[in-house]
Every structure is written in structure tokens, then in C-alpha cells.
Write an enzyme that holds these catalytic residues in place. Structure first.
Site, PDB file in Angstrom:
ATOM      1  N   ASP A 109      -1.133  -4.235   1.221  1.00 19.95           N
ATOM      2  CA  ASP A 109      -1.224  -3.303   0.096  1.00 19.95           C
ATOM      3  C   ASP A 109      -2.358  -3.687  -0.865  1.00 19.95           C
ATOM      4  O   ASP A 109      -2.717  -2.913  -1.750  1.00 19.95           O
ATOM      5  CB  ASP A 109       0.124  -3.254  -0.655  1.00 19.95           C
ATOM      6  CG  ASP A 109       0.259  -2.017  -1.524  1.00 19.95           C
ATOM      7  OD1 ASP A 109      -0.594  -1.109  -1.402  1.00 19.95           O
ATOM      8  OD2 ASP A 109       1.208  -1.960  -2.328  1.00 19.95           O
ATOM      9  N   ASP A 141      -2.806   5.592  -0.023  1.00 21.12           N
ATOM     10  CA  ASP A 141      -2.417   4.190   0.067  1.00 21.12           C
ATOM     11  C   ASP A 141      -0.899   4.094   0.208  1.00 21.12           C
ATOM     12  O   ASP A 141      -0.159   4.123  -0.768  1.00 21.12           O
ATOM     13  CB  ASP A 141      -2.890   3.432  -1.193  1.00 21.12           C
ATOM     14  CG  ASP A 141      -2.513   1.950  -1.141  1.00 21.12           C
ATOM     15  OD1 ASP A 141      -2.110   1.472  -0.058  1.00 21.12           O
ATOM     16  OD2 ASP A 141      -2.637   1.276  -2.180  1.00 21.12           O
ATOM     17  N   LYS A 197       4.782   0.262   0.591  1.00 22.19           N
ATOM     18  CA  LYS A 197       5.203   0.472  -0.800  1.00 22.19           C
ATOM     19  C   LYS A 197       6.623   1.034  -0.828  1.00 22.19           C
ATOM     20  O   LYS A 197       6.986   1.812   0.055  1.00 22.19           O
ATOM     21  CB  LYS A 197       4.275   1.485  -1.483  1.00 22.19           C
ATOM     22  CG  LYS A 197       2.907   0.955  -1.860  1.00 22.19           C
ATOM     23  CD  LYS A 197       2.108   1.998  -2.615  1.00 22.19           C
ATOM     24  CE  LYS A 197       0.709   1.513  -2.931  1.00 22.19           C
ATOM     25  NZ  LYS A 197       0.660   0.399  -3.888  1.00 22.19           N
ATOM     26  N   ASP A 250      -5.467   7.155  -5.214  1.00 16.47           N
ATOM     27  CA  ASP A 250      -6.160   5.900  -4.939  1.00 16.47           C
ATOM     28  C   ASP A 250      -7.631   6.115  -4.554  1.00 16.47           C
ATOM     29  O   ASP A 250      -8.349   5.169  -4.279  1.00 16.47           O
ATOM     30  CB  ASP A 250      -5.405   5.127  -3.837  1.00 16.47           C
ATOM     31  CG  ASP A 250      -5.401   3.627  -4.097  1.00 16.47           C
ATOM     32  OD1 ASP A 250      -5.712   3.225  -5.236  1.00 16.47           O
ATOM     33  OD2 ASP A 250      -5.126   2.868  -3.156  1.00 16.47           O
ATOM     34  N   GLU A 264      -5.398  -3.582  -0.292  1.00 19.99           N
ATOM     35  CA  GLU A 264      -6.414  -3.085   0.647  1.00 19.99           C
ATOM     36  C   GLU A 264      -7.716  -2.668  -0.033  1.00 19.99           C
ATOM     37  O   GLU A 264      -8.779  -2.728   0.571  1.00 19.99           O
ATOM     38  CB  GLU A 264      -5.834  -1.895   1.443  1.00 19.99           C
ATOM     39  CG  GLU A 264      -5.896  -0.533   0.746  1.00 19.99           C
ATOM     40  CD  GLU A 264      -5.160  -0.446  -0.584  1.00 19.99           C
ATOM     41  OE1 GLU A 264      -4.159  -1.169  -0.745  1.00 19.99           O
ATOM     42  OE2 GLU A 264      -5.578   0.326  -1.459  1.00 19.99           O
ATOM     43  N   ARG A 316      -9.506  -4.029  -2.344  1.00 19.00           N
ATOM     44  CA  ARG A 316     -10.497  -5.100  -2.472  1.00 19.00           C
ATOM     45  C   ARG A 316     -11.180  -5.389  -1.126  1.00 19.00           C
ATOM     46  O   ARG A 316     -12.321  -5.854  -1.092  1.00 19.00           O
ATOM     47  CB  ARG A 316      -9.838  -6.353  -3.063  1.00 19.00           C
ATOM     48  CG  ARG A 316      -8.711  -6.908  -2.247  1.00 19.00           C
ATOM     49  CD  ARG A 316      -7.839  -7.880  -3.036  1.00 19.00           C
ATOM     50  NE  ARG A 316      -6.912  -7.190  -3.927  1.00 19.00           N
ATOM     51  CZ  ARG A 316      -6.078  -7.809  -4.754  1.00 19.00           C
ATOM     52  NH1 ARG A 316      -6.052  -9.126  -4.809  1.00 19.00           N
ATOM     53  NH2 ARG A 316      -5.265  -7.121  -5.523  1.00 19.00           N
ATOM     54  N   LYS A 330     -13.832   2.916  -4.940  1.00 15.30           N
ATOM     55  CA  LYS A 330     -12.715   2.755  -3.999  1.00 15.30           C
ATOM     56  C   LYS A 330     -12.217   4.156  -3.627  1.00 15.30           C
ATOM     57  O   LYS A 330     -11.758   4.897  -4.488  1.00 15.30           O
ATOM     58  CB  LYS A 330     -11.584   1.947  -4.646  1.00 15.30           C
ATOM     59  CG  LYS A 330     -10.279   1.922  -3.819  1.00 15.30           C
ATOM     60  CD  LYS A 330      -9.194   1.052  -4.456  1.00 15.30           C
ATOM     61  CE  LYS A 330      -7.857   1.207  -3.718  1.00 15.30           C
ATOM     62  NZ  LYS A 330      -6.765   0.412  -4.301  1.00 15.30           N
TER      63      LYS A 330
HETATM   64  N1  BES Z   1      -3.677   1.250  -5.197  1.00 18.55           N
HETATM   65  C1  BES Z   1      -2.908   0.137  -5.574  1.00 18.55           C
HETATM   66  C2  BES Z   1      -2.947  -0.149  -7.073  1.00 18.55           C
HETATM   67  C3  BES Z   1      -2.250   0.861  -7.958  1.00 18.55           C
HETATM   68  C4  BES Z   1      -0.934   0.685  -8.296  1.00 18.55           C
HETATM   69  C5  BES Z   1      -2.958   1.919  -8.474  1.00 18.55           C
HETATM   70  C6  BES Z   1      -0.307   1.606  -9.125  1.00 18.55           C
HETATM   71  C7  BES Z   1      -2.331   2.817  -9.306  1.00 18.55           C
HETATM   72  C8  BES Z   1      -1.014   2.670  -9.629  1.00 18.55           C
HETATM   73  C9  BES Z   1      -3.398  -1.109  -4.857  1.00 18.55           C
HETATM   74  O1  BES Z   1      -3.941  -0.909  -3.608  1.00 18.55           O
HETATM   75  C10 BES Z   1      -2.216  -2.006  -4.704  1.00 18.55           C
HETATM   76  O2  BES Z   1      -1.313  -1.619  -4.031  1.00 18.55           O
HETATM   77  N2  BES Z   1      -2.271  -3.161  -5.345  1.00 18.55           N
HETATM   78  C11 BES Z   1      -1.196  -4.099  -5.304  1.00 18.55           C
HETATM   79  C12 BES Z   1      -1.786  -5.470  -5.196  1.00 18.55           C
HETATM   80  C13 BES Z   1      -0.783  -6.537  -4.848  1.00 18.55           C
HETATM   81  C14 BES Z   1      -0.267  -6.327  -3.428  1.00 18.55           C
HETATM   82  C15 BES Z   1      -1.437  -7.877  -4.980  1.00 18.55           C
HETATM   83  C16 BES Z   1      -0.389  -3.935  -6.585  1.00 18.55           C
HETATM   84  O3  BES Z   1      -0.958  -3.649  -7.630  1.00 18.55           O
HETATM   85  O4  BES Z   1       0.840  -4.063  -6.514  1.00 18.55           O
HETATM   86 ZN    ZN Z   2      -4.795   0.963  -3.272  1.00 18.32          ZN
HETATM   87 ZN    ZN Z   3      -2.470  -0.896  -2.059  1.00 18.29          ZN
END
Ligand code: BES
Ligand code: ZN
Ligand code: ZN
Length: 487
Positions: A322, A245, A252, A263, A324, A326, A240
Site C-alpha cells: 500500500d 489504489d 486497504k 490517488d 506504492e 513512492r 503520482k
Molecule cells: N494513497 C495512499 C495515501 C492516502 C491515504 C491518500 C488516505 C489519501 C487518503 C497511499 O498509497 C497509502 O496507502 N499510504 C499508506 C502508507 C503506509 C502503508 C506506510 C498510508 O498512508 O497508510
Molecule cells: Zn496511494
Molecule cells: Zn497505497
């Protein structure tokens, strides 16, 4: 700072400082016991005592094991980094702890100062590793020499990943990440192919394109390959590569956005593994596939409510922009499986905050269908110096990904088991014949930390490189005749 192996007794090596590790028991028989006790040194783990006059740096360790040695070596090397000494020497503390010692020295010494106006280089330049064992027993010099050289290569790859992940999003955009991969390919005799936006359109990678659409830095798919003569295995690694992000329209909160340059850590780990594998000249064909994009906002941003058609034809309802990573991985995994028929397929991603909730911030989550692969990775984790734990898929959680208007939703309908539902979303894009060969590593926790821990300073850690290289070594040990084992 460089490490150098010298096939000489410790006493005959010329250096400013001698590093000595002591347990409480060893302290009792130390020739400097009285002096050390007077200075308050009790040989507690990570405690240091520098006896300037004698040129000895004593480091406390709880046990003579790899975690204690690594941790104390970190403290020792950081003390020397901030001194005006130029060199040190150290004996071995059993051959089985040598890679932990090298990790402690080389990973502990690292700091990221690219953006500091004043970054004075440290006076401390060299650490000699003698062929002596600490207790005077004999170790095999040829074995030591080889393991030190190999581990140094791995540590340099980890530090390469750290540098890349720490680099700011203004400097590492998707095209810039592609340029880094091209440079690595030139330096390490790898091949590199980059798909630009037009090529991604042709490939039908609408999920990945949607994620990157609102950014002025357009997405790239990067394919880097290491193809040695007569490889014993073929492995595809998918990373990834979100160079930033922001969350997109599902923006966020400000505090959570800080550090989202990390990210891209999965993508950078893939590049680091390719760097290490090619420098170690392992007889394994390795393909790295990186989905690089920037998740931003704009008039043309993809939206919650959109339905995206992914490369393999699956339609995805976007309920949160967010989630994204996946989407990018769905298309990149499909591309990787179409391009290369591999024996193993692993993906690395800072995919979910939920993985950190489940396992804490230091442990990577591994998911997949093969119990054998999970067992193998569990076994190599400890010697690699990384923490790994398995998170189980189940059919009940899978149902949370149901969509009323498309084939699948990009987020689970309930807020629990988020790391697993993300893993099960990716599973949708794994071909039937690859199911038992695939592993997903969620490195959201261990890839980056603003609090130093273990051998890691502030920032990126290079997560994923060490456990993967350790697993590759174990794979080659199991199959010395080049025959593929069952998984
Ligand atoms: N890049 C983030 C995940 C992340 C969060 C990595 C904190 C490192 C530290 C990912 O793209 C994301 O935002 N995931 C969301 C998913 C949710 C919207 C289902 C998350 O983890 O809140
Ligand atoms: Zn991300
Ligand atoms: Zn994200």
C-alpha cells in the site's frame, strides 16, 4: 457560468441581481439596514439575505479580506446557482481581493454531475464584475481586467483537475489518463510522449512496473511539455497517478478504499498546472512527468517481501504494497531528472494518510532541503487560497527506512512521522545537484473531501494548482530580466 469584466460603474450594468458584501460596520450605513435587520441579517460571515424586490443579494463578511470575500462569494454563487436568476453583478472589494472573489465565484459554482441521469443546467449563466470599488474609490481598469482574466484561467484549470480526479477509476485508467494528456497537448499546443509497458521495461522502471503488474490496465509514463520561446526558467513537475489504489496485497480496509480514485490527484494537478501555464503563456518551460498505474491484486501481484530494482539501481524491499506511490515516484523522479536538466523539480502526490494526521485534512505538507524554497511557498500560500505547511526531515527518521536485505525499505519501521519518512524515501532518488531545487508536496489531505469546505464541494478540490501558479508568478516578478535567482 462565466465571469465578465465591464469597465462600467456598477449602477449602469444590467443584471438580475446585485451582490453586496457587508461587514457589521458597513451594515450600519447600508440604505437597507432596517429591512435587513428585520429579516434577521446581522452581516455574520457567510450569512445571506436576498431582497427579491430590490434585486439585492446581501452577503455577510467578517472582514474585508480575501478569505472572507472568497467564502461569502461561494455562498452567494451557490444561492444563485439554485435560483432562476440568470445574471448578477458585483463591485470590487479592493483590487487585492479580486482573485479571491473570482475563486469564490468560479470554484464555488462548480459541481460534478457527470454520472447523474438528471443534471439540469443552472439558469444562472453570467456574473459581471464592474470596475467600481464598493466604496466609490477608483481602481485601475486595465489591472483589474488582466487579473480577472488570469484568475479565470487558473480557476478553469482547477475545475479541469477536479473533473479529472472525480472521474471514476473505470473511466480513468493509466492508458485513459495518457489519452487525456494527449488531448490536453493537442488543445494547448504542448508536446506529449507516452511510454507504454514495453518502453517502461526498456527504461528499467521495475518499481513502477511491479505496482501496476496485477492490473489489467497497464502502467504508463506520461511526459507533457510546454516549451515557450526564450523561457526564463525550466521546471519539472512529477505527479503520482494511481488511477486506483486498493492497497494491493496489503489490502486497504473497505472504508479506506472508498475514494481512492483520488490517488491520481497529483498527476491531475500536474496536468492542470500545464494547462494554466500554457494558457497564461508564462515564459517558463514546464515539463510534467506522470507515473500512472493501478494498484490491484492478482496472481501476479507484487508482494510484501519482494525486492525491486528501481530505475536508478537502488534496490527496494517491499514491506507494504500500500506504500506504492513512492515506488512509482522513485522511477518517475529518476526518469524526469535524466530527461530534463531543470532549475526546479517539484512532485505532487496523495502520498500518506500520516500527512493528514500531522496537519489536518486541509493543509498540504511540503518537504525538501531548501529553506528558501519552503519560505517562498509559505509566502505564496495565503494569496493563492491554499494551505501549506512545512514538515522537517531529520536523520533519526531516515534510519527507520533501513532494510536488512535491500538498499532501502518502502515503509518506516515505526508508525510515527509517516509523511516525513515517505518524503525521505523520495529524497533517496533525488540527484545530489537537484537536492536544493526539489520540493515534495503531499496533498493527501486537501486533494479530496467528502465534506464540502472553503470553496470546494464534495469530492476533488484541484489542490496544488493555485499555490504553484502563484509561486511561478512570484518567481517571474523576482526575475523580470530573466536572470535566475539564488535558491
Ligand atoms: N494513497 C495512499 C495515501 C492516502 C491515504 C491518500 C488516505 C489519501 C487518503 C497511499 O498509497 C497509502 O496507502 N499510504 C499508506 C502508507 C503506509 C502503508 C506506510 C498510508 O498512508 O497508510
Ligand atoms: Zn496511494
Ligand atoms: Zn497505497
Amino acid at each position: 457560468m462565466n465571469i465578465e469584466f465591464l469597465d462600467q460603474p456598477l449602477a449602469s450594468i444590467d443584471a438580475d441581481i446585485t451582490i453586496v458584501f457587508l461587514t457589521e460596520t458597513l451594515l450600519e450605513t447600508s440604505p437597507h439596514q432596517a429591512l435587513l435587520v428585520q429579516s434577521g441579517f446581522k452581516a455574520k460571515q457567510d450569512q445571506l439575505s436576498l431582497l427579491h424586490e430590490t434585486g439585492l443579494l446581501y452577503c455577510g463578511i467578517e472582514k474585508l479580506d480575501r478569505d472572507s470575500i472568497r467564502s461569502a462569494a461561494v455562498k452567494a454563487v451557490r444561492c444563485l446557482r439554485d435560483s432562476n436568476y440568470t445574471s448578477a453583478k458585483v463591485a470590487h472589494y479592493f483590487a487585492k481581493n479580486t482573485s479571491a472573489l473570482v475563486d469564490g465565484l468560479l470554484l464555488g459554482f462548480y459541481r460534478f454531475d457527470t454520472y447523474k441521469s438528471e443534471n439540469e443546467p443552472s439558469a444562472f449563466q453570467r456574473c459581471y464584475l464592474s470596475s467600481d470599488n464598493f466604496d466609490g474609490t477608483m481602481l485601475d481598469a486595465a489591472t483589474l481586467k488582466k487579473s480577472i482574466a488570469q484568475r479565470t484561467t487558473v480557476c478553469h484549470a482547477v475545475n479541469f483537475v477536479r473533473d479529472l480526479v472525480n472521474t471514476i477509476p473505470n473511466d480513468i485508467t493509466p492508458p485513459a489518463l495518457a489519452a487525456v494528456a494527449e488531448e490536453l497537448a493537442r488543445n494547448n499546443a504542448l508536446t506529449c510522449r507516452v511510454l507504454d509497458e514495453a518502453a517502461l521495461e526498456t527504461e528499467g522502471m521495475q518499481a513502477m512496473l511491479a505496482v501496476g503488474r496485477a492490473s489489467v490496465h497497464k502502467p504508463r509514463l506520461i511526459h507533457v511539455s510546454y516549451v515557450p520561446d526564450n523561457p526564463q526558467h525550466v521546471i519539472s513537475l512529477v505527479g503520482k497517478g494511481l488511477t486506483y489504489d486498493s492497497g494491493g496485497l496489503s489490502l486497504k480496509p473497505s472504508a479506506s478504499m472508498v475514494s481512492m480514485k483520488m490517488d491520481k490527484a497529483g498527476a491531475c494537478a500536474v496536468l492542470g498546472i500545464l494547462k494554466a501555464v500554457s494558457e497564461l503563456q508564462l515564459p517558463i518551460e514546464v515539463h510534467g512527468f506522470i507515473g500512472a498505474a493501478e494498484n490491484m491484486l492478482g496472481g501476479n501481484a507484487y508482494k510484501p517481501d519482494d525486492v525491486l530494482k528501481s530505475k536508478n539501481g537502488t534496490t527496494i524491499e517491499v514491506r507494504n504494497t500500500d506504500a506504492e506511490g513512492r515506488l512509482v515516484l522513485a522511477d518517475t523522479l529518476t526518469y524526469a531528472q535524466q530527461e530534463v536538466t531543470a532549475d526546479y523539480l517539484f512532485d505532487y502526490a496523495t502520498l500518506t494518510g500520516a500527512c493528514m494526521v500531522a496537519l489536518g485534512p486541509y493543509t498540504a505538507g511540503m518537504m525538501g532541503h531548501s529553506h528558501a524554497l519552503k519560505h517562498q511557498f509559505s509566502k505564496v500560500a495565503a494569496p493563492s487560497g491554499e494551505l501549506l505547511a512545512s514538515l522537517p526531515f531529520n536523520a533519526h527518521l531516515k534510519k527507520l527506512l533501513k532494510s536488512d536485505i535491500a538498499d532501502i525499505s518502502n515503509v518506516g519501521s515505526k508508525p510515527y512521522g509517516g509523511a516525513i519518512t515517505a518524503g525521505m524515501f523520495l529524497d533517496t532518488f533525488i540527484d545530489e545537484q537537484m537536492k536544493q531545487k526539489w520540493m515534495h508536496f503531499d496533498i493527501a489531505g486537501p486533494a479530496y473531501s467528502e465534506t464540502p469546505w472553503d470553496c470546494h464541494p464534495y469530492g476533488a478540490t484541484g489542490a496544488g494548482v493555485r499555490f504553484t501558479i502563484e509561486w511561478m508568478h512570484s518567481l517571474l516578478e523576482k526575475t523580470p530580466n530573466g536572470k535566475q535567482q539564488d535558491i
